[in-house]
Design an enzyme around this catalytic site. Structure first.
Site: not given
Length: 68
Positions: A10-13, A41
């Site tokens: 999941s973001c921001p990874q 992103n």
């Protein structure tokens, strides 16, 4: 070319993984993600970093390629 597998993350990874990979290989990388938010992103980050970006959708994943 370095390939970053950010599927299932999941973001921001995915963006952080992309940033690290680009630091190691400034010519370009390929990033695999499995959701639209991560795709958007990562794509935005790459463009802001000055890369030419192409995106291919393959069934349930996105293949994002960045080149200088």
């Amino acid at each position: 070319m370095i390939k970053v597998d950010a599927r299932g993350v999941s973001c921001p990874q995915p963006v952080l993984m992309t940033k690290k990979a680009l630091e190691e290989n400034k010519d370009g990388i390929v990033v695999l993600v499995d959701n639209t938010t991560a795709c958007n992103n990562v794509q935005r980050f790459m463009k802001n970093a000055g890369y030419n970006v192409s995106v291919k959708e393959d069934e349930e994943e996105f293949i994002i390629e960045a080149k200088k």
